[in-house]
Design an enzyme around this catalytic site. Sequence first.
Site, PDB file in Angstrom:
ATOM      1  N   GLY A 181     202.375  82.988 148.052  1.00  0.00           N
ATOM      2  CA  GLY A 181     200.872  82.841 147.914  1.00  0.00           C
ATOM      3  C   GLY A 181     200.303  83.778 148.528  1.00  0.00           C
ATOM      4  N   SER A 189     197.504  86.681 146.909  1.00  0.00           N
ATOM      5  CA  SER A 189     196.287  86.944 146.389  1.00  0.00           C
ATOM      6  C   SER A 189     195.313  85.597 146.072  1.00  0.00           C
ATOM      7  CB  SER A 189     196.520  87.758 145.172  1.00  0.00           C
ATOM      8  OG  SER A 189     197.129  88.930 145.281  1.00  0.00           O
ATOM      9  N   GLU A 211     210.201  93.147 150.616  1.00  0.00           N
ATOM     10  CA  GLU A 211     209.761  93.217 149.026  1.00  0.00           C
ATOM     11  C   GLU A 211     209.551  94.456 148.793  1.00  0.00           C
ATOM     12  OE1 GLU A 211     206.067  90.924 148.736  1.00  0.00           O
ATOM     13  OE2 GLU A 211     205.982  91.374 146.516  1.00  0.00           O
TER      14      GLU A 211
END
Length: 378
Positions: free
Chosen positions: A128, A130, A248
């Site tokens: 969570g 943007s 990521e």
Amino acid sequence: MRFDLPDAPPQAEELRQQLRAFLAEAGRDWTPEIRARSWMGFDREFSRAVGARGWIGMTWPQVYGGHEKSGLERIVVLEEMLAQGAPVGAHWIGDRQSGPLILRLGTEEQRRRILPGIARGELAFCIGLSEPEAGSDLANLRTKCERIPNGWKLNGRKIWTTFAHKSDYMIALVRTSPAPEGGSRHAGLSQFLVDLRLSGISIRPIRDLAGEDSFNEVTFDDVILREDDLLGEEGAGWAQATSELAFERSGPDRYLSSYPALAAGIDALNAAPAPGAEVTIGRMVARLNTLRGMSLSVGGMLERGESPAVEAALVKDAGNVFEQALPEQIRNLVDPADSPEELRRMLAGLAQLAPTFSLRGGTREILRGIIARDMGLR
């Protein structure tokens, strides 16, 4: 900045052969469309099968369900999964970044409660970050968590949240105190471990160009969190989230998203050679090999406990350019009218997906801003 290439562990080749045998059996019914979706494919049954073989949470301690393997062995698993277009989405985020973050910053109770479920392929995670009013400018986010007796109260919205509607948990970056006047907007942010089954959470899937609903808008309306749902240190969320992004942005998923089309294209060209194709294919393979070396190097840095945020941004930016251009390059070499049906369907799927490659995990503009700042250009 250096990208030193680490040595592959001696057991890597045996592991690679085990994976290829497993994927040949598991993937015998995968359609070209499934292979084109790659790590955006979500299949809980497949993730449980991967977890049962010890290929999720590979580097984590055994006490938390892990298998205490090296980070480079884990990369072998990722490469083989992506090369076959395996539908790994149900465990991908938990294995790639949420699990490592909990392992590094979570409480002992959080580690014992959450990590074994991820390693078994049973718990799916989303991120969570943007928000509707902030976009990717995370310092401007407005979702907030307020202290209440014995816990926290969460209100706000997140958007473009991949797999929220299929996930069990979200790690959310929210504001827990105002940014100091005249100070850094990054102050006062914290991360929370949010159980998506809690009352007050609504999830609205957003249909994308391909007609899929991978993205979501998530609304929090007076959601009550426990005291120990805070992840890491209160107010240190910005530093935690940015360090998490190195996991990521640097992996093989940032340059192998279109790889199944490259392999299928080479097969098609072997059957029906095209003039000059060797040069184009040679350049693509050379670039792929360079990206792989850079990714492996960042993997080595992460394993040593370093925070290679800039190096990871470089891998993602250069990798996205490569994997977005690949389908069109193959299409230019293989006449669509004469290409095998599997390749044609794969390229059709990638034509719809490829534009998202440079959005997920940080846009091209965000990444180049990080690189430019490190070079003293902004």
